[in-house]
Enzyme design. Structure first.
Site, PDB file in Angstrom:
ATOM      1  N   ARG A  60       0.828  -1.203   0.000  1.00 60.87           N
ATOM      2  CA  ARG A  60       0.000   0.000   0.000  1.00 60.87           C
ATOM      3  C   ARG A  60       0.863   1.254   0.000  1.00 60.87           C
ATOM      4  NH1 ARG A  60      -4.974  -1.927   4.060  1.00 60.87           N
ATOM      5  NH2 ARG A  60      -6.082  -3.077   2.407  1.00 60.87           N
ATOM      6  N   TYR A  65      -6.284  -0.948  -6.665  1.00 60.00           N
ATOM      7  CA  TYR A  65      -5.628  -2.163  -6.178  1.00 60.00           C
ATOM      8  C   TYR A  65      -4.880  -1.925  -4.869  1.00 60.00           C
ATOM      9  CZ  TYR A  65      -1.319  -1.004  -9.000  1.00 60.00           C
ATOM     10  OH  TYR A  65      -0.214  -0.448  -9.586  1.00 60.00           O
ATOM     11  N   GLU A  66      -4.606  -3.026  -4.188  1.00 59.49           N
ATOM     12  CA  GLU A  66      -4.044  -3.024  -2.831  1.00 59.49           C
ATOM     13  C   GLU A  66      -4.944  -2.293  -1.841  1.00 59.49           C
ATOM     14  OE1 GLU A  66      -1.884  -5.062  -2.344  1.00 59.49           O
ATOM     15  OE2 GLU A  66      -1.118  -5.364  -4.355  1.00 59.49           O
ATOM     16  N   GLY A  67      -6.231  -2.341  -2.075  1.00 58.17           N
ATOM     17  CA  GLY A  67      -7.198  -1.698  -1.196  1.00 58.17           C
ATOM     18  C   GLY A  67      -7.656  -0.384  -1.774  1.00 58.17           C
TER      19      GLY A  67
END
Length: 595
Positions: free
Chosen positions: A300, A439-441
């Site tokens: 992140r 992406y990645e949250g």
């Protein structure tokens, strides 16, 4: 399309004057690595050369000639294999990883600046080492000594790459729905069966082996996240046999086209080992999501640096085009001239520049706190620095990626009609940026984390600590004799007031009326981003004011950018305050049936 030249001078300014490089370098953890200003300058200069000469020239070709799939094998875009070989030969994968595993042991602060360059040069290429970095972090924390000895030297060197296998067709953000099965074997190993999607560099031809970190369930695992464990399943086993993990296809995407996004099948009996991919567990059963979050947190932050890097690349290209493109007469002029003389083009360029420099400063300051959280000798201080870093991770990820959309969109606008034409490359930056807040949250997931885990958990105490730091810079600016400094202080004061009201609103509503609190989570995250980036720009203004006379041009540019940020971007905090505090009820006002 303009060439990429890394902003090394600005990076070194931030490292030295805002992010505490000297303090980091003096800690026992980094003293041996020689992580001082001289080392940082040498590393950044060499990384800038590598990014400019080796990686950046492949960016456009990767977009027009994406990775391809045939019969389970993936061929990366032309030039990628050779560039990756140069990347590993240069030791770049191991830059910030421990020396005992073959790395250079440099702090994240230096590594983050280098990662920005790589992402600016070629976002699709940079995704491969990003995922490997995450795998290394997870194994450093949760891997057994045997697993670390087997995998880390080859991952740290870049000989092997790593992936993160979380998502399944029915399990996106909600990982409690993961169904991939891990069946125990008599020899202590496991066999994996299931499907994983959106696996970045899940299959490629740049390395001899790919180490997959996979979330799966044991047969007797309880439902939900507590039933998920973490497993290592390498593409190729120690004895050379091909494991039963198979790339079924690649996704066709809006952007980052050169990065192969794989659908992986586990247990389809397409390897040399029979049905079921052979795997070993990482850590204890049921703690898979906990361990994977180590990798995810690293990723992140890294995605936040992707946002900074892509914004920088778009700004450089737009500024170059504006200096060359002749079009129309600016107000008050008699002849047509280059569009950089037009006030609104200048406004767009300044917005791009200010957002990029502000988000870079914020991200690198966070990296400095990460390093002090490792290197600081005092345990209490280590814990404080770690808490500061973790508070900022969702802001760095969410804010930097959201502003990358604004900056790359402005980059298209500066180019005018030519920005909409693929040949200029401006459109590619815009398309590539669109994945970053997802992406990645997603930004909403980052914002929910910022509200729930970072703000409400201690009733706003840590958020208040950040407010005190901003207030200290505001007071320093107010005490400065210059009018510009006092103006910056006033703008920071206004934004700080909006921030304080929002934190108080969240704490008041977080428990009894959570929907009201979380309705404003993304505006709260963006408010934090503008305030904290503006805070860093205020600090940068003061630091630039103290630079020696020979740095006059740089100092004036830095101060002008800081003043623009505070007059044009910090006022957004007031509107975001209104959206959170006054607009909470309107978010949920319509019944579901109305949509």
């Amino acid at each position: 399309m303009s060439d990429y030249n890394a902003p090394v001078k600005d990076m070194l300014f931030v490292l030295g004057h805002l992010a505490g490089l000297d303090e980091v370098a003096a800690t026992p953890a980094y003293r041996e690595a020689g992580a001082d200003a001289e080392t940082a300058a040498a590393v950044l200069d060499e990384c800038a050369r590598f990014a400019r000469e080796v990686v950046a020239p492949l960016n456009r070709g990767g977009d027009t000639q994406p990775s391809t799939w045939k019969d389970g094998a993936v061929s990366t875009s032309p030039g990628f294999r050779e560039a990756y070989a140069s990347f590993t030969q240069g030791g770049w994968q191991g830059l910030q990883h421990p020396q005992e595993h073959g790395g250079q042991g440099l702090p994240k602060l230096i590594g983050a600046a280098c990662n920005e360059m790589l992402n600016s040069a070629n976002l699709s290429f940079a995704l491969c080492p990003l995922l490997t970095d995450g795998a290394i972090e997870a194994l450093l924390t949760a891997g057994s000594p045997e697993q670390q000895a087997r995998y880390l030297p080859r991952l740290v060197s870049g000989e092997w790459t790593g992936t993160m296998n979380l998502t399944e067709p029915q399990a996106g953000s909600d990982l409690a729905l993961v169904r991939t099965r891990a069946v125990p074997q008599d020899d202590g190993s496991y066999r994996l069966f299931g499907q994983k999607i959106f696996i970045t560099y899940g299959e490629h031809d740049m390395a001899d082996n790919i180490v997959h970190l996979v979330l799966a369930r044991l047969p007797d695992a309880p439902a939900g996240v507590k039933g998920i464990s973490l497993f290592i399943a390498p593409k190729v086993l120690d004895d050379g046999r091909r494991n039963d993990v198979w790339c079924a296809s690649l996704e066709h995407k809006l952007g980052i086209k050169a990065s192969p996004t794989a659908v992986l099948l586990y247990g389809d009996d397409k390897g040399d080992v029979g049905p079921g991919a052979i795997a070993e567990m990482v850590g204890e059963p049921g703690r898979g999501l906990e361990f994977m979050f180590i990798m995810m947190n690293a990723a992140r932050y890294a995605v936040g640096m992707q946002g900074v890097g892509l914004a920088e690349r778009a700004y450089q290209q737009a500024a170059s085009y504006a200096r060359q493109r002749v079009q129309s007469r600016p107000p008050g002029a008699r002849e047509s001239t280059t569009i950089v003389h037009h006030p609104d083009v200048r406004r767009m360029l300044m917005t791009m520049r200010a957002l990029t420099e502000g988000s870079r400063a914020l991200a690198l300051v966070a990296a400095g706190w990460h390093d002090l959280g490792i290197g600081e000798p005092d345990a209490t201080r280590r814990a404080e620095h770690t808490a500061d870093y973790e508070f900022l991770v969702p802001v760095v990820k969410g804010f930097s990626t959201e502003i990358s959309l604004e900056v790359t969109s402005l980059g298209v606008q500066v180019h005018g009609g030519m920005g909409f034409i693929e040949e200029t490359g401006a459109a590619q930056h815009y398309r590539d940026a669109r994945i970053l807040p997802i992406y990645e949250g997603t930004t909403a997931i980052q914002a929910n984390d910022l509200v729930g885990r970072k703000t409400l958990r201690d009733a706003g105490a840590l958020a208040g600590r950040f407010a005190e730091r901003v207030r200290a810079t505001r007071q320093e600016l107010a005490a400065h004799p210059g009018d510009a400094a006092r103006m910056l202080a006033a703008r920071l004061d206004d934004a700080l007031g909006a921030y304080a009201e929002v934190v108080e609103f969240l704490v008041r509503n977080g428990t009894d009326a959570p929907a009201r609190a979380y309705a404003g989570s993304v505006p709260y995250l963006m408010l934090c981003g503008y305030l904290f980036a503006g805070w860093q720009m205020g600090r940068a203004w003061l630091a630039a004011d103290a630079l020696p006379a020979g740095e006059g041009d740089f100092a004036r540019a830095k101060q002008a950018t800081a003043e623009f940020f505070c007059t044009h971007l910090l006022p957004r905090c007031a509107a975001l305050r209104d959206a959170v505090v006054d607009g909470a009820d309107s978010v949920m006002a319509l019944p579901v049936e109305a949509f």
